[in-house]
Design an enzyme around this catalytic site. Structure first.
Site: not given
Length: 435
Positions: A365, A424, A331-332, A263, A266
């Protein structure tokens, strides 16, 4: 150059504040970026194709007479699939098969039931008419993103998936086009940036307006998606990539170091965290990080990410590790422990959870099957991975019988008059039988 990674200890009195500081990420957008994006959106909304052509010439250095020249035919997509190396085609098709198989299990069905008095209630599940998929171009080419975004849409029953991908200087990535063919993308335009998002959101004479825009992009793309939300749906505003590994100290330190790198490579803002009750193991992983870093092609990015945002966290036991992980909501999340299924019961917040020592996050991934579009920046507390359900909408079905309208009309009448909404109340009362 040795990487010195932050150390945190859950037993320290300042742990919570230190963790808060570690997790802090500024997602505010530069004022100039905002202004630029709003200008581009306005131009495309009001001038359509002509604005798209001008921005494509300016940013991608492509000078064409009409937007139709920027559309890739289905024959061109198939040509890309037929000409890429066979091992790449095999990998794409295997990954697509697994992603499709997984997402088919998410498909939701419409349902109905009847009250005792014959009143019909239910929910109608309907796919979106058209979805837009943004795919980064240029140096950042992600065929895996094509599969992960397009396949759930097609499984959901979306009639038309429209993909936009920039091709700076006319450089086309055949692997991305091959992925589009494999995933069943219907139309592809070689347009990028905020102008592509605007075209998908508002529509032009050539590029059709869509109902939802998904897919990753740079700061201009992300800002544009944020701005057009409400006109169209979007998947999410994604922050930097994250991985959190919980390890009992029995996994090869080199494996864990490389998982953290997966990661960190990235983006300099990506965050890699290791939690373990074993202090010596934390030391061993840090040694592996420094040993392996010089072997990495993206060593400079990894070094910055690991120095600025990574952490090694010591806890008392695996249960405390789970508590910290839930606080982070990553996230992971890798559970690199002897009995991951047991620890899984204590996990409440994570985008994707990887069980056991042999389950590298990288498999998720590309080809595990579940979606790799995941909530970041702690949003896993309330968000889910991209899925088929993101390309479906639900309509409530209500059909009262005469008996049901009489019975529930009396309830509605009381509540409506209590709110001061006479029309109504009378609308409901007209269906009430006179005793």
């Amino acid at each position: 150059m040795t990487v010195n990674i932050k150390r945190l200890d859950a037993s320290q009195s300042d742990f919570d504040s230190s963790l808060t500081t570690l997790l802090a990420w500024d997602d505010s957008v530069d004022h100039q970026v905002n202004e630029t994006v709003r200008h581009i959106l306005h131009q495309v909304k009001t001038r359509g194709d002509q604005a798209v052509l001008e921005y494509t010439k300016k940013f991608d250095r492509l000078d064409v007479a009409s937007v139709s020249e920027l559309e890739m035919s289905q024959d061109r997509l198939q040509q890309a699939l037929n000409t890429i190396p066979q091992d790449q085609r095999d990998a794409l098709e295997q990954a697509a098969e697994r992603v499709r198989d997984y997402h088919q299990r998410q498909n939701q069905e419409s349902w109905q039931y009847q009250d005792d008095d014959g009143t019909l209630l239910g929910q109608k599940v309907t796919p979106l008419d058209r979805a837009g998929l943004y795919v980064p171009g240029g140096k950042a080419a992600y065929p895996s993103s094509v599969l992960m975004n397009a396949i759930p849409a097609k499984v959901a029953g979306v009639s038309e998936v429209v993909m936009v991908v920039p091709t700076p200087d006319g450089v086309v990535n055949d692997l991305v086009l091959a992925a589009a063919a494999t995933a069943g993308v219907d139309r592809v335009f070689t347009v990028g940036g905020a102008q592509a998002v605007a075209a998908l959101a508002y529509g032009t004479d050539t590029i059709p307006a869509v109902d939802k825009i998904v897919g990753p992009g740079n700061i201009f793309v992300a800002t544009a998606k944020r701005e057009v939300f409400g006109t169209v749906g979007i998947d999410m505003i994604a922050g930097p990539s994250e991985i959190l590994v919980i390890c009992d100290g029995q996994t090869d330190p080199d494996w864990i170091a490389m998982d953290l790198f997966s990661q960190a490579e990235h983006d300099e803002q990506a965050q890699s965290i290791l939690i373990s009750p074993d202090a010596e193991f934390l030391n061993a992983v840090e040694a592996s990080i420094n040993k392996l870093l010089p072997t990495m092609e993206r060593a400079d990015i990894i070094r910055t990410s690991m120095t600025d945002r990574a952490a090694l966290i010591q806890v008392t036991d695996l249960s405390e590790a789970a508590t910290v992980a839930n606080r982070i909501a990553p996230e992971h999340l890798e559970l690199s422990v002897e009995n991951p299924e047991t620890l899984l019961q204590e996990i409440r917040h994570a985008g994707a959870i990887f069980l056991g020592r042999h389950t590298a996050e990288a498999l998720g991934d590309y080809c595990a099957g579940p979606n790799h579009v995941l909530p970041t920046s702690g949003t896993a507390r309330f968000s889910s991975p991209l899925g088929v359900y993101d390309f479906q909408k639900r309509s409530s079905i209500i059909g009262f019988s005469a008996k049901g309208a009489d019975r529930m009309g009396r309830v509605a009448s009381v509540l409506a008059r209590g709110e001061g909404l006479t029309a109504h109340a009378r609308s409901a009362e007209y269906r009430i039988k006179n005793d």
